[in-house]
Design a protein around this motif. Structure first.
Motif, PDB file in Angstrom:
ATOM      1  N   LEU A 281      -0.379   4.844 -10.266  1.00 51.39           N
ATOM      2  CA  LEU A 281      -0.771   3.548  -9.734  1.00 51.39           C
ATOM      3  C   LEU A 281      -2.096   3.672  -8.983  1.00 51.39           C
ATOM      4  N   ARG A 282      -2.202   4.751  -8.209  1.00 52.07           N
ATOM      5  CA  ARG A 282      -3.423   4.960  -7.430  1.00 52.07           C
ATOM      6  C   ARG A 282      -4.622   5.084  -8.364  1.00 52.07           C
TER       7      ARG A 282
ATOM      8  N   ILE B 250      -5.563   1.628  -9.889  1.00 47.94           N
ATOM      9  CA  ILE B 250      -6.228   0.719  -8.938  1.00 47.94           C
ATOM     10  C   ILE B 250      -7.606   1.263  -8.555  1.00 47.94           C
ATOM     11  N   ASP B 251      -7.678   2.580  -8.365  1.00 42.44           N
ATOM     12  CA  ASP B 251      -8.976   3.175  -8.014  1.00 42.44           C
ATOM     13  C   ASP B 251     -10.004   2.969  -9.126  1.00 42.44           C
TER      14      ASP B 251
ATOM     15  N   LEU C 118       3.135  -4.118  -7.329  1.00 46.01           N
ATOM     16  CA  LEU C 118       3.126  -2.665  -7.143  1.00 46.01           C
ATOM     17  C   LEU C 118       4.545  -2.108  -7.084  1.00 46.01           C
TER      18      LEU C 118
ATOM     19  N   TYR D 242       5.755  -1.619 -10.642  1.00 44.91           N
ATOM     20  CA  TYR D 242       4.852  -0.933 -11.576  1.00 44.91           C
ATOM     21  C   TYR D 242       5.516   0.283 -12.255  1.00 44.91           C
TER      22      TYR D 242
ATOM     23  N   SER E  92       0.827  -1.213   0.000  1.00 40.95           N
ATOM     24  CA  SER E  92       0.000   0.000   0.000  1.00 40.95           C
ATOM     25  C   SER E  92       0.861   1.263   0.000  1.00 40.95           C
TER      26      SER E  92
ATOM     27  N   TYR F 129       1.201   2.228  -3.466  1.00 41.32           N
ATOM     28  CA  TYR F 129      -0.083   2.771  -3.904  1.00 41.32           C
ATOM     29  C   TYR F 129      -0.210   4.225  -3.467  1.00 41.32           C
ATOM     30  N   GLU F 130       0.126   4.494  -2.205  1.00 43.10           N
ATOM     31  CA  GLU F 130       0.025   5.860  -1.692  1.00 43.10           C
ATOM     32  C   GLU F 130       0.968   6.802  -2.429  1.00 43.10           C
TER      33      GLU F 130
ATOM     34  N   VAL G 158      -8.160  -6.455  -5.855  1.00 38.62           N
ATOM     35  CA  VAL G 158      -7.591  -5.203  -5.377  1.00 38.62           C
ATOM     36  C   VAL G 158      -7.037  -5.374  -3.958  1.00 38.62           C
TER      37      VAL G 158
ATOM     38  N   LEU H  94      -3.255  -4.689  -2.672  1.00 44.85           N
ATOM     39  CA  LEU H  94      -2.931  -3.652  -1.684  1.00 44.85           C
ATOM     40  C   LEU H  94      -2.371  -4.212  -0.389  1.00 44.85           C
TER      41      LEU H  94
ATOM     42  N   ASP I 234       0.028  -8.858  -2.120  1.00 45.80           N
ATOM     43  CA  ASP I 234       0.894  -8.692  -3.282  1.00 45.80           C
ATOM     44  C   ASP I 234       2.183  -9.503  -3.135  1.00 45.80           C
TER      45      ASP I 234
END
Ligand code: 26W
Length: 813
Positions: free
Chosen positions: A720-721, A724-725, A756, A759, A711, A714-715, A744, A748, A751
Motif C-alpha cells: 500500500l505504501r 501511494i508513494d 485503505l 486494500y 495512515s 499505510y504505515e 493522497v 491518508l 478516507d
C-alpha cells in the motif's frame, strides 16, 4: 385505425411514405438522420393502435394503477426496444435492406435521452418496462429536461462537461400536447376566509408557469400493451410581453420567459448556490403538481368521488425528490375540493408509498423552511400541521420524551430550520421500502429506527431488479440465442427459467459456446470503442469493468490502487509479466460537476492509464481504458463483454446497485464487498462463484467507533505504501508532486470510505481472481451458474413484490 400490414412490402411503403411526406426528402439523397426519423415514426405507427387500445380499456375498466413519480428516467435508446416489443426487427431489417439501408446504421443515429444521473433513473426505466410487460396500468410522471445528463469529455485527463442537446436532431418518440397544459403556481402568500361558516385557507400565488405534457409510449414485450410515460416541459404563460418588447427592452421582454422555462431546462442543476437550490425545488413541485392535477382532472372520469381515490391510484415516490406531492395532494383535497382535513389525510396516507435509495446522510434531502415558505407558502403551512398532528400522536404513545420528539420531527431545527423530506414521506406513506435486504435493514435500524418502532409493518424491502428485455435480450443477442437454444424463449418474461441452464454448466460443448459468446461480445465492444474513442480491447485479455457514477463511497480509488500496485510490481521486475493474467481495466463514470474530489479521481484514473498504457514493460499485460461519457448505450455494449464485475463499495453504503445484477446476468463474475444487492447475488450464485472481500458492515461500524486511522494502514502495509508513494512521487503527473496531493491527503488523513482498510483484502481477492481465470473451464462453469441463478434480479420480480406488498394493482388485461 388499422395498424400497417406486418409484411416487408407494407413496411417499405410506410417507411417511404414517412421519408417523403414526413421528412420531405426522397430516398435517394436522404441523410441517415432523415432515414432514422422516418423509421422511428414508422415503428411508432405500429405501436399506436395498441396504445390507443390500452388507453380505451383502461378508461373502461377503471382499475387501480400506479403513478410512478420520478425526477429521473434514464431510458436509453428507444428504437431497438420498440422493434423488439412489436416483433418487427426482421421485417424492418429486410425492408430497409431493400432500400439499400443497414438497420444498424439507423440504430446508431439515435441519441439516447439521458434524463437521469444513474441507478435511480435507470431503475425507473426498468420498472415501467416491466409494468407494461406485465399488463399493469402505470403512468410514469417526470420532467422533460431540455438538457439531460451532461456529455462528458476529457481534456488532459480532466472531465469537461458539454451540454447534452439530445433534442437537436429531432425527437421522434414524443407526443407534445400543449392543449393539455396544466398551470403550476409559485410564491405569493396565503389567507384564510369564511366559506359559509367554515374557516378555510387559500393560496394567492405570485406567478405561474405552464406545464406541457410530452407523452412517450412504454410498450410491453410482445403483449399488445402500451403504457404511458408523461414528461412535463415548462413554458412561460405570457411568453412574450409585447408591450415591453415594443418599447425596445428586448432583454426584459424575454426575461420572464427564460425564468419560467429554466424549470425544465437541465437535469439537476448545480445546487451549490442558493439559486440552484431554489430551481431544484421548483422542478420538484412543478412536475408533481402538474402530475397530480393531470391525474385528478384528466385521467379520472368526471365526477369521480375522491373519497375513493385509493381504489384507483398509488403514487410511488422515487426517493424524496417528488415528496412535495404529499402537501400538494392535501392542498388540492382540502383547499380546492373542500374536503375535511382528517378525511383528506386518511386518503393521502393510502395514496402514497415511498422508496428510499440511499443511506448517506448528506443525500437525504432537506428544504430550508425559509426557501420552502417563499416558494410554496401554503405547502409549508400544511407540512406544519401534518407535523403537529404527527408529533401529538408520538407524544400520546411515548409520553413527553422531548429528545424523541426532536429526533422525529419533520422539521429539523439545526443547523437551520428545514423540512426533512424523508420523514415527511415516511409519515405520509402507506409503505416505506429500501432497495435491497441489507439496505432495508439498515434503514430501519440506523436511519429511521424511531419511525420503525412507531409504525410497525410500514417498512418493507423490495430488492431492485433490471429488465431482461433491454439488458439481456437486446444488449446480448448472442447469449440470448444460446440461452433460448438451451431452455426456450420463456426466460424473457420469466427470468427464473434461467435455472434450467444449471445442468449446462457441466456440458463441455455448451461451455465452449458460452466462451465464444463472450469472445464475440469483446470483439463487438472493441469495434464500438475503436470507432467511438479510438480505444482497443484485446480479446485475449480478461475484461475487468467498473462502471457507475463517480463517488468516493463506490471506491474507484480502491481499483486505482490495485492497478498501481500491479503496475509497480511488474515494472520493478518483482512480478514476471509472464505470470500476470493479461487484463484490460475499463472505467466508465461521470462526476457531478460540483464534486471536486470525484473530478480529481477521474484525473488520476486517466493519468494512471496514460502511463500504464505507454510503458513497454507492462504492455500486452495490463491496460487501462476510460472511454468518456458512459451512458446506457455504452453499458449495453460493455456489460455483455465483461469477465469481471467490480462492485467494491464500502459495506453499508451502496443501497443496492443494479449494475451488479446486469453483469451477473451477462455472465461476468463479481468481485465485491458484502454490500447492497451484492449480498443477495452472492447468496444466490453461491460463495464459490463470487469473489468476496472487505469488512462486513458491522466491522465497518466497529472500526469507525474505535476511531479509524487510515495512515496506520499505510504505515503497516508495504504494498500500500509503495502504491501511494508512487502516486505522490509524480510518476503519473510528469514528475509534478502536487498534482495528486489532494487525493493522497484525502486517503491518508480522512478516507471516509475506508479504502485503505480494505486494500489488503481486495488485493488478496484479486489474486484469487487471477488464479480462477487461469482455469477457463472452471471459470466458464461459474459464469454460467451466475447467469442461471440470477433470474431473481428481473425487474418483473421487483414489480411483483411492489404489487403484492405495496400497490395492490393486479394486471388488467
Ligand atoms: C438530491 C439529489 C440526488 C439526486 C440523485 C441525490 C442522489 C442521486 C442519486 C443519483 C440517486 C441514485 O441513483 N441512487 C441509486 O439508486 C439505485 C436504485 O435504487 C441504487 O441501486 C443505488 O445503490 C443508489 O446509489
Amino acid at each position: 385505425m388499422g395498424s400497417p400490414a406486418s409484411s416487408v412490402d407494407g413496411f417499405v411503403r410506410e417507411f417511404l411514405r414517412e421519408l417523403n411526406f414526413g421528412q420531405g426528402v426522397a430516398l435517394t439523397g436522404s441523410e441517415v438522420n432523415d432515414q432514422y426519423l422516418a423509421l422511428a415514426r414508422t415503428v411508432r405507427h405500429y405501436l399506436m393502435a395498441r396504445w390507443l387500445e390500452t388507453l380505451r380499456r383502461q378508461a373502461d375498466t377503471q382499475s387501480k394503477g400506479v403513478a410512478y413519480l420520478s425526477a429521473e428516467y434514464l431510458l436509453g435508446r428507444q428504437l431497438n426496444n420498440a422493434l423488439l416489443a412489436t416483433g418487427l426487427t426482421d421485417i424492418v431489417k429486410q425492408g430497409l435492406a431493400q432500400c439499400g439501408i443497414d438497420l444498424a446504421d439507423l440504430r446508431a443515429q439515435e441519441v439516447e435521452p439521458g434524463l437521469g444521473n444513474g441507478g435511480l433513473g435507470r431503475l425507473a426505466a426498468c420498472f415501467i418496462d416491466s409494468l407494461a410487460t406485465m399488463s399493469v396500468p402505470c403512468i410514469g410522471y417526470g420532467i422533460r429536461y431540455e438538457y439531460g445528463i451532461f456529455r462528458q469529455t476529457f481534456v488532459d485527463g480532466r472531465q469537461v462537461e458539454q451540454p447534452d442537446s439530445w433534442l437537436a436532431l429531432g425527437a421522434p418518440w414524443e407526443f407534445p400536447h400543449p392543449e393539455a397544459a396544466q398551470t403550476v403556481h409559485f410564491g405569493g402568500r396565503t389567507e384564510t376566509y369564511d366559506d359559509e361558516g367554515v374557516e378555510r385557507s387559500r393560496w394567492i400565488p405570485a406567478w405561474n408557469v405552464q406545464a406541457v405534457p410530452y407523452n412517450y409510449m412504454v410498450p410491453g414485450y410482445q403483449n399488445g400493451r402500451v403504457n404511458t410515460l408523461r414528461l412535463w416541459r415548462a413554458v412561460a404563460t405570457d411568453a412574450f410581453d409585447l408591450r415591453i418588447f415594443n418599447s425596445g427592452d428586448y432583454e426584459e421582454a424575454v426575461r420572464a420567459q427564460t425564468f419560467a422555462e429554466n424549470i425544465s431546462k437541465v437535469l439537476y442543476p448545480e445546487d451549490s448556490t442558493p439559486q440552484g437550490k431554489e430551481l431544484r425545488l421548483q422542478q420538484q413541485y412543478f412536475f408533481v403538481a402538474a402530475s397530480i392535477a393531470n391525474f385528478l382532472d384528466d385521467v379520472l372520469p368526471e365526477g369521480f368521488d375522491l373519497a375513493r381515490l385509493p381504489e384507483r391510484i398509488i403514487f410511488q415516490l422515487n426517493d424524496t425528490h417528488p415528496v412535495i406531492a404529499v402537501p400538494e395532494l392535501m392542498r388540492v383535497l382540502v383547499d380546492e375540493r373542500k374536503m375535511d382535513w382528517d378525511d383528506a389525510w386518511a386518503i393521502t396516507q393510502k395514496c402514497f408509498a415511498y422508496t428510499c435509495h440511499t443511506l448517506l446522510p448528506e443525500a437525504l434531502e432537506v428544504w430550508p423552511v425559509a426557501l420552502l415558505g417563499k416558494l410554496l407558502p401554503r405547502h409549508l403551512e400544511i407540512i406544519y400541521r401534518i407535523n403537529d398532528e404527527f408529533l401529538e400522536a408520538v407524544r400520546e404513545r411515548f409520553g413527553d420524551d422531548e429528545l424523541r420528539i426532536r429526533r422525529m420531527s419533520i422539521i429539523a431545527e439545526h443547523p437551520e430550520r428545514a423540512v426533512r423530506m424523508a420523514y415527511l414521506a415516511t409519515v405520509a406513506g402507506a409503505k416505506v421500502n429500501g432497495v435491497a435486504e441489507l439496505h432495508s435493514q439498515l434503514l430501519r435500524d440506523k436511519v429511521l429506527p424511531d419511525f420503525d418502532e412507531f409504525y410497525p409493518g410500514k417498512f418493507t424491502n423490495v430488492t431492485n431488479g433490471i429488465t431482461p428485455r433491454r439488458f439481456v435480450r437486446l444488449a446480448n443477442p448472442a447469449l440470448s440465442e444460446l440461452i433460448t437454444d438451451a431452455v426456450g424463449v420463456g426466460w424473457i418474461t420469466d427470468l427464473e427459467r434461467l435455472r434450467e441452464l444449471e445442468p449446462f454448466a457441466e456440458d463441455e460443448d455448451f461451455r465452449l459456446r458460452f466462451r465464444e459468446v463472450k469472445a464475440h461480445n469483446k470483439r463487438r465492444l472493441n469495434g464500438v470503442l475503436q470507432q467511438r474513442d479510438g480505444l482497443s480491447v484485446g480479446d485475449d485479455h480478461m475484461l475487468d469493468v467498473m462502471v457507475k457514477r463517480l463517488h468516493e463511497y463506490k471506491r474507484q480509488l480502491l481499483k486505482v490502487l490495485h492497478i498501481v500496485t500491479l503496475y509497480d510490481r511488474i515494472s520493478t521486475g518483482e512480478l514476471d509479466p509472464a505470470d500476470v493474467t493479461p487484463r484490460t481495466f475499463v472505467f466508465g463514470a461521470k462526476a457531478a460537476p460540483g464534486y471536486k474530489m470525484a473530478k480529481e479521481i477521474i484525473h488520476l484514473i486517466n493519468a494512471v492509464g496514460t502511463v500504464v498504457n505507454a510503458d513497454p514493460k507492462v504492455q500486452d499485460r495490463i491496460n487501462v481504458l476510460f472511454p468518456p461519457n458512459y451512458n446506457v448505450t455504452l453499458a449495453e455494449k460493455l456489460i455483455p463483454a465483461a469477465d469481471l464485475s467490480e462492485q467494491i463499495s464500502l459495506a453499508g453504503k451502496e443501497a443496492s446497485g443494479t449494475g451488479n445484477m446486469k453483469f451477473a446476468l451477462n455472465g461476468a463474475l463479481t468481485i465485491g464487498t458484502d454490500d447492497g444487492a451484492n449480498v443477495e447475488i452472492r447468496q444466490l450464485v453461491g460463495d464459490e462463484h463470487f469473489f468476496l472481500f472487505g469488512m462486513l458492515e458491522p466491522e465497518v461500524e466497529a472500526l469507525a467507533a474505535k476511531g479509524y486511522v487510515p495512515s496506520s494502514f499505510y504505515e503497516a502495509d508495504p504494498n500500500l505504501r509503495r502504491a501511494i508513494d508512487l502516486i505522490s512521487s509524480g510518476a503519473f503527473s510528469g514528475g509534478d508532486k502536487t498534482t495528486f496531493e489532494p487525493v493522497v491527503a484525502n486517503l491518508l488523513y480522512e478516507d471516509r470510505f475506508m479504502v485503505l482498510a480494505d486494500y489488503a483484502s481486495y488485493l488478496e481477492a484479486q489474486e484469487k481472481v487471477d488464479a480462477a481465470y487461469a482455469d477457463q473451464e472452471a471459470w466458464t462453469r461459474s459464469a454460467i451458474l451466475n447467469v442461471a441463478r440470477s433470474g431473481y434480479f428481473s425487474s418483473d420480480r421487483s414489480m411483483r413484490d411492489y404489487i403484492d406488498r405495496i400497490w395492490h394493482t393486479p394486471p388488467t388485461f
